[in-house]
Design a protein around this motif. Structure first.
Motif, PDB file in Angstrom:
ATOM      1  N   UNK A  95       0.795  -1.229   0.000  1.00  0.00           N
ATOM      2  CA  UNK A  95       0.000   0.000   0.000  1.00  0.00           C
ATOM      3  C   UNK A  95       0.826   1.276   0.000  1.00  0.00           C
ATOM      4  N   UNK A  96       2.110   1.167  -0.262  1.00  0.00           N
ATOM      5  CA  UNK A  96       3.030   2.302  -0.163  1.00  0.00           C
ATOM      6  C   UNK A  96       2.532   3.541  -0.921  1.00  0.00           C
ATOM      7  N   UNK A  97       1.973   3.368  -2.098  1.00  0.00           N
ATOM      8  CA  UNK A  97       1.549   4.512  -2.914  1.00  0.00           C
ATOM      9  C   UNK A  97       0.031   4.611  -3.049  1.00  0.00           C
ATOM     10  N   UNK A  98      -0.689   3.903  -2.208  1.00  0.00           N
ATOM     11  CA  UNK A  98      -2.154   3.902  -2.287  1.00  0.00           C
ATOM     12  C   UNK A  98      -2.750   4.980  -1.385  1.00  0.00           C
ATOM     13  N   UNK A  99      -3.835   5.616  -1.829  1.00  0.00           N
ATOM     14  CA  UNK A  99      -4.508   6.582  -0.965  1.00  0.00           C
ATOM     15  C   UNK A  99      -5.296   5.842   0.124  1.00  0.00           C
ATOM     16  N   UNK A 100      -5.491   6.492   1.246  1.00  0.00           N
ATOM     17  CA  UNK A 100      -6.239   5.887   2.352  1.00  0.00           C
ATOM     18  C   UNK A 100      -7.737   5.953   2.061  1.00  0.00           C
ATOM     19  N   UNK A 101      -8.444   4.926   2.475  1.00  0.00           N
ATOM     20  CA  UNK A 101      -9.901   4.877   2.380  1.00  0.00           C
ATOM     21  C   UNK A 101     -10.470   5.497   3.658  1.00  0.00           C
ATOM     22  N   UNK A 102     -11.324   6.487   3.509  1.00  0.00           N
ATOM     23  CA  UNK A 102     -11.904   7.181   4.665  1.00  0.00           C
ATOM     24  C   UNK A 102     -13.056   6.363   5.251  1.00  0.00           C
ATOM     25  N   UNK A 103     -13.001   6.121   6.561  1.00  0.00           N
ATOM     26  CA  UNK A 103     -14.091   5.438   7.276  1.00  0.00           C
ATOM     27  C   UNK A 103     -14.315   6.144   8.603  1.00  0.00           C
ATOM     28  N   UNK A 104     -15.500   5.958   9.149  1.00  0.00           N
ATOM     29  CA  UNK A 104     -15.780   6.468  10.491  1.00  0.00           C
ATOM     30  C   UNK A 104     -15.240   5.477  11.507  1.00  0.00           C
ATOM     31  N   UNK A 105     -14.746   5.995  12.607  1.00  0.00           N
ATOM     32  CA  UNK A 105     -14.249   5.153  13.692  1.00  0.00           C
ATOM     33  C   UNK A 105     -15.352   4.174  14.097  1.00  0.00           C
ATOM     34  N   UNK A 106     -15.017   2.885  14.162  1.00  0.00           N
ATOM     35  CA  UNK A 106     -15.959   1.864  14.626  1.00  0.00           C
ATOM     36  C   UNK A 106     -16.982   1.406  13.603  1.00  0.00           C
ATOM     37  N   UNK A 148     -16.513  -7.025   9.974  1.00  0.00           N
ATOM     38  CA  UNK A 148     -15.556  -6.657  11.028  1.00  0.00           C
ATOM     39  C   UNK A 148     -15.808  -5.199  11.392  1.00  0.00           C
ATOM     40  N   UNK A 149     -15.212  -4.776  12.477  1.00  0.00           N
ATOM     41  CA  UNK A 149     -15.355  -3.389  12.914  1.00  0.00           C
ATOM     42  C   UNK A 149     -14.072  -2.615  12.602  1.00  0.00           C
ATOM     43  N   UNK A 150     -14.274  -1.406  12.041  1.00  0.00           N
ATOM     44  CA  UNK A 150     -13.128  -0.522  11.783  1.00  0.00           C
ATOM     45  C   UNK A 150     -12.505  -0.145  13.124  1.00  0.00           C
ATOM     46  N   UNK A 151     -11.242   0.259  13.116  1.00  0.00           N
ATOM     47  CA  UNK A 151     -10.578   0.653  14.374  1.00  0.00           C
ATOM     48  C   UNK A 151     -11.392   1.699  15.142  1.00  0.00           C
ATOM     49  N   UNK A 152     -11.274   1.636  16.483  1.00  0.00           N
ATOM     50  CA  UNK A 152     -12.040   2.524  17.355  1.00  0.00           C
ATOM     51  C   UNK A 152     -11.336   3.852  17.623  1.00  0.00           C
ATOM     52  N   UNK A 153     -10.069   3.947  17.269  1.00  0.00           N
ATOM     53  CA  UNK A 153      -9.316   5.194  17.475  1.00  0.00           C
ATOM     54  C   UNK A 153      -8.983   5.806  16.116  1.00  0.00           C
ATOM     55  N   UNK A 154      -8.927   7.115  16.072  1.00  0.00           N
ATOM     56  CA  UNK A 154      -8.564   7.785  14.833  1.00  0.00           C
ATOM     57  C   UNK A 154      -7.131   7.428  14.445  1.00  0.00           C
ATOM     58  N   UNK A 179      -6.785   2.182   5.725  1.00  0.00           N
ATOM     59  CA  UNK A 179      -7.915   2.954   6.284  1.00  0.00           C
ATOM     60  C   UNK A 179      -7.411   4.206   6.966  1.00  0.00           C
ATOM     61  N   UNK A 180      -8.202   5.252   6.853  1.00  0.00           N
ATOM     62  CA  UNK A 180      -8.003   6.450   7.641  1.00  0.00           C
ATOM     63  C   UNK A 180      -9.290   6.608   8.448  1.00  0.00           C
ATOM     64  N   UNK A 181      -9.214   6.229   9.729  1.00  0.00           N
ATOM     65  CA  UNK A 181     -10.394   6.273  10.595  1.00  0.00           C
ATOM     66  C   UNK A 181     -10.503   7.633  11.247  1.00  0.00           C
ATOM     67  N   UNK A 182     -11.702   8.228  11.159  1.00  0.00           N
ATOM     68  CA  UNK A 182     -11.956   9.551  11.737  1.00  0.00           C
ATOM     69  C   UNK A 182     -13.302   9.521  12.449  1.00  0.00           C
ATOM     70  N   UNK A 183     -13.467  10.437  13.408  1.00  0.00           N
ATOM     71  CA  UNK A 183     -14.727  10.544  14.150  1.00  0.00           C
ATOM     72  C   UNK A 183     -15.885  10.956  13.244  1.00  0.00           C
ATOM     73  N   UNK A 184     -15.648  11.877  12.348  1.00  0.00           N
ATOM     74  CA  UNK A 184     -16.740  12.363  11.479  1.00  0.00           C
ATOM     75  C   UNK A 184     -16.526  11.977  10.073  1.00  0.00           C
TER      76      UNK A 184
END
Length: 184
Positions: A95-106, A148-154, A179-184
């Motif tokens: 994934x070195x050159x791949x963009x992160x997929x945006x998901x909500x925490x959890x 599965x559940x996305x990570x719970x921390x950003x 993944x890029x996990x964010x609250x919003x």
């Protein structure tokens, strides 16, 4: 003596000349059979190589309405001579050159495979194993009913998922995603 041998040969030749026309069709029948111009071959038995699975699985990962890009790592199908025990390539390398997929925490992550129409009877995996690669450590994540559940921390999370087939079809396929996990 010579005359009886000569007479015997002459009688034998005459007998062959007399019966030869009757034997020729019989010999032809024995040599060529009684087919109506149709040659019947025994049913073809496929070899192990011919029945080998050639499908390259296509993993679909979704979180809510968002599709998550999963990058193919490797796959293996078992045969009588070969078993599978794949080890994922480190997700950071893939994934070195791949963009992160945006998901909500959890959020829930849903896994499924898309199967081409000509392989429509191909079974779904029996299990998924999901691993998070973060800060040099790996953590297993529970996958239940292909969810599965996305990570719970950003944060940014390198992840790898292994699909495992253990029924009539035996094999493994590995993918990685970021993944890029964010609250919003």
């Amino acid at each position: 003596m010579d005359t009886s041998y000569g007479e015997s040969c002459l009688r034998g030749r005459n007998a062959i000349k007399k019966w030869l026309p009757a034997y020729v069709p019989l010999i032809g029948l024995l040599l060529f059979g009684c087919a109506d111009g149709e040659v019947v071959a025994p049913p073809h038995q496929p070899t192990e190589m011919e029945t080998a699975i050639t499908l390259k699985p296509d993993l679909q990962v979704h979180s809510g309405d968002n599709s998550i890009r999963a990058i193919y790592d490797k796959h293996c199908w078992e045969t009588a001579e070969k078993t599978c025990s794949l080890v994922p390539t480190p997700a950071q390398e893939i994934l070195e050159h791949e963009p992160a997929n945006q998901v909500k925490v959890g959020d829930e992550l849903h896994f499924r495979f898309s199967i081409p129409m000509d392989d429509i009877d191909f079974p779904s995996p029996d299990a998924f194993k999901l691993v998070i690669h973060k800060d040099g450590e790996t953590t297993a994540v529970e996958v239940d009913d292909d969810i599965a559940q996305a990570p719970l921390a950003e944060g940014r999370y390198f992840m790898s998922v292994k699909a495992i087939w253990s029924g009539d079809v035996k094999g493994e396929a590995i993918y990685a995603f970021l993944l890029s996990a964010k609250e919003n």
